[in-house]
Design a protein around this motif. Structure first.
Motif, PDB file in Angstrom:
ATOM      1  N   GLY A 113      46.390  31.588  38.814  1.00 52.57           N
ATOM      2  CA  GLY A 113      45.928  32.766  38.095  1.00 52.57           C
ATOM      3  C   GLY A 113      44.488  32.650  37.651  1.00 52.57           C
ATOM      4  N   LYS A 114      43.949  33.793  37.243  1.00 51.59           N
ATOM      5  CA  LYS A 114      42.620  33.830  36.640  1.00 51.59           C
ATOM      6  C   LYS A 114      42.727  34.618  35.349  1.00 51.59           C
ATOM      7  CE  LYS A 114      40.990  37.975  39.094  1.00 51.59           C
ATOM      8  NZ  LYS A 114      39.943  38.507  39.979  1.00 51.59           N
ATOM      9  N   SER A 115      41.928  34.234  34.372  1.00 45.88           N
ATOM     10  CA  SER A 115      41.910  34.933  33.086  1.00 45.88           C
ATOM     11  C   SER A 115      40.532  35.535  32.845  1.00 45.88           C
ATOM     12  CB  SER A 115      42.256  33.979  31.947  1.00 45.88           C
ATOM     13  OG  SER A 115      43.593  33.549  32.067  1.00 45.88           O
ATOM     14  N   PHE A 116      40.541  36.688  32.177  1.00 40.48           N
ATOM     15  CA  PHE A 116      39.321  37.409  31.850  1.00 40.48           C
ATOM     16  C   PHE A 116      39.559  38.178  30.563  1.00 40.48           C
ATOM     17  CE2 PHE A 116      42.010  39.614  34.836  1.00 40.48           C
ATOM     18  CZ  PHE A 116      42.161  40.879  34.308  1.00 40.48           C
ATOM     19  N   GLY A 171      39.947  44.292  28.907  1.00 38.82           N
ATOM     20  CA  GLY A 171      39.040  45.430  28.928  1.00 38.82           C
ATOM     21  C   GLY A 171      37.754  45.186  29.695  1.00 38.82           C
ATOM     22  N   GLU A 172      37.531  43.946  30.138  1.00 36.89           N
ATOM     23  CA  GLU A 172      36.328  43.642  30.905  1.00 36.89           C
ATOM     24  C   GLU A 172      36.684  43.453  32.372  1.00 36.89           C
ATOM     25  OE1 GLU A 172      33.835  40.634  29.192  1.00 36.89           O
ATOM     26  OE2 GLU A 172      33.876  41.578  27.219  1.00 36.89           O
ATOM     27  N   SER A 173      35.687  43.265  33.199  1.00 37.32           N
ATOM     28  CA  SER A 173      35.896  43.122  34.633  1.00 37.32           C
ATOM     29  C   SER A 173      36.716  41.866  34.966  1.00 37.32           C
ATOM     30  CB  SER A 173      34.549  43.029  35.350  1.00 37.32           C
ATOM     31  OG  SER A 173      34.731  42.680  36.711  1.00 37.32           O
ATOM     32  N   PRO A 174      37.716  42.005  35.822  1.00 35.14           N
ATOM     33  CA  PRO A 174      38.473  40.834  36.276  1.00 35.14           C
ATOM     34  C   PRO A 174      37.599  39.844  37.047  1.00 35.14           C
ATOM     35  CG  PRO A 174      39.630  42.859  36.834  1.00 35.14           C
ATOM     36  CD  PRO A 174      38.270  43.250  36.345  1.00 35.14           C
ATOM     37  N   GLY A 178      43.344  38.096  23.267  1.00 34.94           N
ATOM     38  CA  GLY A 178      42.302  38.946  23.819  1.00 34.94           C
ATOM     39  C   GLY A 178      41.919  38.715  25.268  1.00 34.94           C
ATOM     40  N   TYR A 179      42.815  38.134  26.045  1.00 30.35           N
ATOM     41  CA  TYR A 179      42.552  37.915  27.469  1.00 30.35           C
ATOM     42  C   TYR A 179      43.699  38.480  28.294  1.00 30.35           C
ATOM     43  CZ  TYR A 179      38.614  34.899  26.413  1.00 30.35           C
ATOM     44  OH  TYR A 179      37.404  34.438  25.991  1.00 30.35           O
ATOM     45  N   ASP A 180      43.404  38.783  29.543  1.00 31.78           N
ATOM     46  CA  ASP A 180      44.415  39.136  30.531  1.00 31.78           C
ATOM     47  C   ASP A 180      44.371  38.084  31.624  1.00 31.78           C
ATOM     48  OD1 ASP A 180      44.854  41.448  29.094  1.00 31.78           O
ATOM     49  OD2 ASP A 180      44.329  42.816  30.717  1.00 31.78           O
ATOM     50  N   SER A 181      45.505  37.872  32.276  1.00 30.98           N
ATOM     51  CA  SER A 181      45.566  36.958  33.407  1.00 30.98           C
ATOM     52  C   SER A 181      46.160  37.683  34.587  1.00 30.98           C
ATOM     53  CB  SER A 181      46.416  35.729  33.071  1.00 30.98           C
ATOM     54  OG  SER A 181      45.804  34.970  32.052  1.00 30.98           O
ATOM     55  N   ARG A 182      45.643  37.390  35.765  1.00 33.09           N
ATOM     56  CA  ARG A 182      46.068  38.042  37.002  1.00 33.09           C
ATOM     57  C   ARG A 182      46.350  36.987  38.062  1.00 33.09           C
ATOM     58  NH1 ARG A 182      42.533  42.962  38.304  1.00 33.09           N
ATOM     59  NH2 ARG A 182      43.882  43.691  36.624  1.00 33.09           N
ATOM     60  N   ILE A 183      47.381  37.205  38.857  1.00 32.39           N
ATOM     61  CA  ILE A 183      47.710  36.295  39.949  1.00 32.39           C
ATOM     62  C   ILE A 183      46.642  36.393  41.030  1.00 32.39           C
ATOM     63  CG2 ILE A 183      49.335  35.828  41.833  1.00 32.39           C
ATOM     64  CD1 ILE A 183      51.589  36.646  39.925  1.00 32.39           C
ATOM     65  N   VAL A 184      46.152  35.233  41.448  1.00 31.21           N
ATOM     66  CA  VAL A 184      45.187  35.139  42.537  1.00 31.21           C
ATOM     67  C   VAL A 184      45.915  34.796  43.834  1.00 31.21           C
ATOM     68  CG1 VAL A 184      43.187  33.856  43.391  1.00 31.21           C
ATOM     69  CG2 VAL A 184      43.333  34.453  40.973  1.00 31.21           C
TER      70      VAL A 184
END
Length: 162
Positions: free
Chosen positions: A47-50, A53-56, A116-122
């Motif tokens: 995963g990646k975290s960002f 509300g900001e750009s992934p 305050g972060y989101d994580s997305r599967i890479v």
């Protein structure tokens, strides 16, 4: 999604487009993940975290998400190893040492963290990295690849893979 196929064997197949929903298999609504569960989607994922509300593309960290029995583990490039418990509904994980740190699955499969972060599967996910389909030539899947799986094989963009 599972449907009423005139080909009986296809009723047990899963058909989905990576990175998005197909029919009723992901549920709906805003936060809370619809029908998705962290334990079904995230184990084995990179995963990646960002910042929320900001750009992934403004990546704060990459991490591996794994499962060890009833414990869920993130091992981050910067944050190191952190362990979590899964809620009964499968939609939230809670940090073992810092109970105020939680992540809840969103309708798109991302994790929304309490800090305050989101994580997305890479890459990977769905149980274990070994289960992630590939073309056998090292090619990775992207969100537009159509994956049809069942009976130990999958049909990926015009060819069978294991």
């Amino acid at each position: 999604s599972r449907g009423n196929s005139t080909y009986g064997f296809m009723n047990s197949w899963n058909i989905k487009r990576r990175g998005g929903s197909s029919g009723d298999d992901t549920g709906g609504g805003g936060g809370g993940g619809g029908g998705q569960r962290i334990d079904q989607l995230w184990p084995g994922a990179r995963g990646k975290s960002f910042k929320t509300g900001e750009s992934p593309d403004a990546i704060a960290e990459h991490f591996q998400f794994t499962r060890e029995g009833d414990t869920y583990v993130t091992t981050g490039d910067s944050s190191g190893r952190n362990t979590y418990s899964l809620s009964a509904d499968g939609k939230t994980i809670t940090h073992h040492e810092h109970a105020g740190v939680t992540a809840t699955i969103q309708s798109n499969g991302d994790l929304r963290w309490s800090h305050g972060y989101d994580s997305r599967i890479v890459s990977g996910g769905g149980g274990s990295a070994a289960e992630e389909p590939s073309g056998g030539d090292g090619a990775s899947l992207d969100e537009n690849d159509l994956v049809v799986s069942g009976a130990g094989t999958a049909w990926l963009n015009g060819r069978y893979i294991k």
